[in-house]
Structures are given as structure tokens and as C-alpha cells.
Design a protein around this motif. Structure first.
Motif, PDB file in Angstrom:
ATOM      1  N   LEU A 118     112.547   4.201  43.290  1.00 32.29           N
ATOM      2  CA  LEU A 118     111.378   3.329  43.341  1.00 32.29           C
ATOM      3  C   LEU A 118     110.101   4.142  43.522  1.00 32.29           C
ATOM      4  O   LEU A 118     109.060   3.827  42.941  1.00 32.29           O
ATOM      5  N   VAL A 119     110.195   5.187  44.348  1.00 27.12           N
ATOM      6  CA  VAL A 119     109.037   6.064  44.560  1.00 27.12           C
ATOM      7  C   VAL A 119     108.678   6.782  43.266  1.00 27.12           C
ATOM      8  O   VAL A 119     107.503   6.862  42.884  1.00 27.12           O
ATOM      9  N   SER A 122     107.001   4.512  40.774  1.00 30.85           N
ATOM     10  CA  SER A 122     105.589   4.293  41.096  1.00 30.85           C
ATOM     11  C   SER A 122     104.729   5.445  40.589  1.00 30.85           C
ATOM     12  O   SER A 122     103.649   5.226  40.022  1.00 30.85           O
ATOM     13  N   LYS A 123     105.216   6.666  40.763  1.00 33.83           N
ATOM     14  CA  LYS A 123     104.447   7.827  40.314  1.00 33.83           C
ATOM     15  C   LYS A 123     104.380   7.891  38.792  1.00 33.83           C
ATOM     16  O   LYS A 123     103.349   8.282  38.224  1.00 33.83           O
ATOM     17  N   LEU A 125     104.243   5.433  36.848  1.00 38.03           N
ATOM     18  CA  LEU A 125     103.265   4.426  36.427  1.00 38.03           C
ATOM     19  C   LEU A 125     101.823   4.870  36.713  1.00 38.03           C
ATOM     20  O   LEU A 125     100.887   4.111  36.447  1.00 38.03           O
ATOM     21  N   VAL A 127     100.532   5.783  39.741  1.00 34.24           N
ATOM     22  CA  VAL A 127     100.035   5.490  41.081  1.00 34.24           C
ATOM     23  C   VAL A 127      99.950   6.797  41.871  1.00 34.24           C
ATOM     24  O   VAL A 127     100.871   7.622  41.828  1.00 34.24           O
ATOM     25  N   ASP A 129      99.858   9.513  45.055  1.00 32.43           N
ATOM     26  CA  ASP A 129     100.812   9.718  46.152  1.00 32.43           C
ATOM     27  C   ASP A 129     100.442   8.876  47.370  1.00 32.43           C
ATOM     28  O   ASP A 129     101.313   8.302  48.028  1.00 32.43           O
ATOM     29  N   THR A 132     101.204   5.257  46.635  1.00 28.68           N
ATOM     30  CA  THR A 132     102.664   5.076  46.615  1.00 28.68           C
ATOM     31  C   THR A 132     103.221   4.989  48.024  1.00 28.68           C
ATOM     32  O   THR A 132     104.111   4.183  48.311  1.00 28.68           O
ATOM     33  N   ARG A 135     102.085   1.506  49.427  1.00 26.11           N
ATOM     34  CA  ARG A 135     102.542   0.338  48.683  1.00 26.11           C
ATOM     35  C   ARG A 135     104.055   0.287  48.505  1.00 26.11           C
ATOM     36  O   ARG A 135     104.621  -0.791  48.332  1.00 26.11           O
ATOM     37  N   VAL A 136     104.708   1.454  48.549  1.00 27.89           N
ATOM     38  CA  VAL A 136     106.144   1.499  48.279  1.00 27.89           C
ATOM     39  C   VAL A 136     106.931   2.037  49.481  1.00 27.89           C
ATOM     40  O   VAL A 136     107.758   1.336  50.071  1.00 27.89           O
ATOM     41  N   THR A 137     106.664   3.298  49.820  1.00 29.63           N
ATOM     42  CA  THR A 137     107.475   3.962  50.841  1.00 29.63           C
ATOM     43  C   THR A 137     107.375   3.293  52.202  1.00 29.63           C
ATOM     44  O   THR A 137     108.395   2.977  52.835  1.00 29.63           O
TER      45      THR A 137
END
Length: 225
Positions: A118-119, A122-123, A125, A127, A129, A132, A135-137
Motif C-alpha cells: 500500500l505504501v 501511494s508512492k 501514484l 504521493v 513521502d 504517504t 495518509r497511509v502509514t
């Protein structure tokens, strides 16, 4: 009742601030350790976790050496007329140090459990660090982190040895719940000691119950098997 409410409110204030600082430092340290690929990583982790296993008096002594008037940090703070020894702020420092490993260990495990696919997505796409992370981690690791934060609060709320050494036992200023219990027992005031003990026990049980309730979903599934 002032013998209960004054130390209780002081303990909540100290534990609250200590948990805030421990959460910030613990999350930052945990994220760095979870991404650091080196043989020194576990060595640094062990050093940062030392306050969890060291006797509280040892932690308190280290803090006195650092923050006392002749300490390296203490002399620097004195230039700004900042005194931490025998103050409630000093109690916050002591509680932060002993609560910090709780957040560090829980947050590191939570970060390492995050699905890296998932991380990476995101990268890919585009986004950044930083975005990311927020919003994700961080959201994916939040349940584990919050469990550690609640455990840190419970640890800070019950801190005794290091707090007594660095902040002393000044009624209304640095005398937290745990120190008040000690003083009540020493004075032979068993009724007050019992009330303080029950209050502390109930508070810690509630915090531990909340920590177990919000632990990561996979941990709950494993526990249910």
C-alpha cells in the motif's frame, strides 16, 4: 477529600503531558527504526528501551545528573532561568522517560506490520513521502500506536521512583498519587492510603481495558483462536 483530588489532578496533568511528549518522540523514533536497515538498529532500540527495565531509581539518578544544577543540561537550562528539579515539570520529564518505551515498542511493531504494498502504491501514484506517511502509514498503524499510548499513560500515571528523585514530594506541587500513597503509609494514614490505592488501581484498570480494546484487529483475531 483534598488529600485525594489534589494529587489525582496533579497526576493526571503530569501523565497527560508525559504521554503527549512520549507519543511524539516514540512515534518518530519507532518510524525511524522501522525503516532503518542496519545491524545497529536493534542496539539503538535496546538503548532507547532501557527505561522500561532499569530500576526507577537508576533512571531518576541519570535525570538528576543531567538536569541538576551541575548537570550538562541543567547548567544550560539555568542560563534561561529554567529549573526542572523539584517542579511538576521535572515530574513530567521523569514520567516521559519511563513511558517513552511503551510507545516506541508498540509503534515500531505497528509500523512494521503495515502492508508495504500500500505504501509503494501511494508512492507510485506520485504521493510524496511525507503525505504517504500521514495518509497511509500512520492511519494503518494507528490502532497499535494508540494501544501503546494508553499503556504509556498508565505507566506515567503510576510512576514513582524517578519522579520522587527528580521532583521530590512537595504537597500540591510535585506529590503525585503514587508518592501520596507512600507518604500516607509512612504517616500511618491507612484510610487515605486505601482510597488513593483504589483510585489508582481503578484508573489503571480502565486504561488497560481501553488499550486491550483498541489493539490491532489481527491481534484480537489471534487471541480469539
Amino acid at each position: 477529600m483534598s488529600g485525594l483530588w489534589v494529587p489525582l489532578l496533579l497526576s493526571l496533568k503530569v501523565a497527560g503531558w508525559a504521554t503527549f511528549f512520549a507519543a511524539i518522540l516514540g512515534i518518530a523514533g519507532a518510524y525511524a527504526l522501522s525503516r532503518w536497515k542496519s545491524s545497529w538498529c536493534n542496539v539503538v532500540d535496546s538503548i532507547l528501551t532501557l527505561p522500561m527495565v532499569l530500576p526507577p531509581t537508576v533512571v531518576g539518578y541519570y535525570l538528576l545528573v543531567l538536569l541538576g544544577r551541575r548537570g550538562v543540561v541543567g547548567q544550560w537550562l539555568a542560563q534561561w532561568n529554567i529549573e526542572l528539579v523539584f517542579t511538576w515539570q521535572g515530574a513530567v520529564v521523569a514520567a516521559t522517560v519511563v513511558a517513552f518505551p511503551m510507545v516506541l515498542k508498540a509503534a515500531r511493531a505497528a509500523f512494521e506490520d503495515v502492508d508495504q504494498r500500500l505504501v509503494n502504491a501511494s508512492k507510485i501514484l506520485g504521493v510524496s513521502d511525507t503525505a504517504t506517511f500521514f495518509r497511509v502509514t500512520l492511519p494503518l498503524a494507528m490502532r497499535g500506536i494508540m494501544a501503546g499510548v494508553l499503556l504509556a499513560f498508565a505507566r506515567a500515571l503510576g510512576e514513582f521512583g524517578a519522579t520522587l528523585m527528580i521532583a521530590g514530594s512537595i504537597p500540591g506541587r510535585t506529590q503525585t498519587l503514587s508518592i501520596s500513597i507512600y507518604e500516607a503509609v509512612q504517616a500511618g494514614n491507612d484510610d487515605l492510603a486505601m482510597v488513593l490505592v483504589i483510585t489508582t488501581s481503578i484508573s489503571c484498570v480502565l486504561v488497560l481495558w481501553l488499550a486491550s480494546y483498541i489493539k490491532p484487529a489481527h491481534a484480537r483475531r489471534q487471541g480469539a483462536r
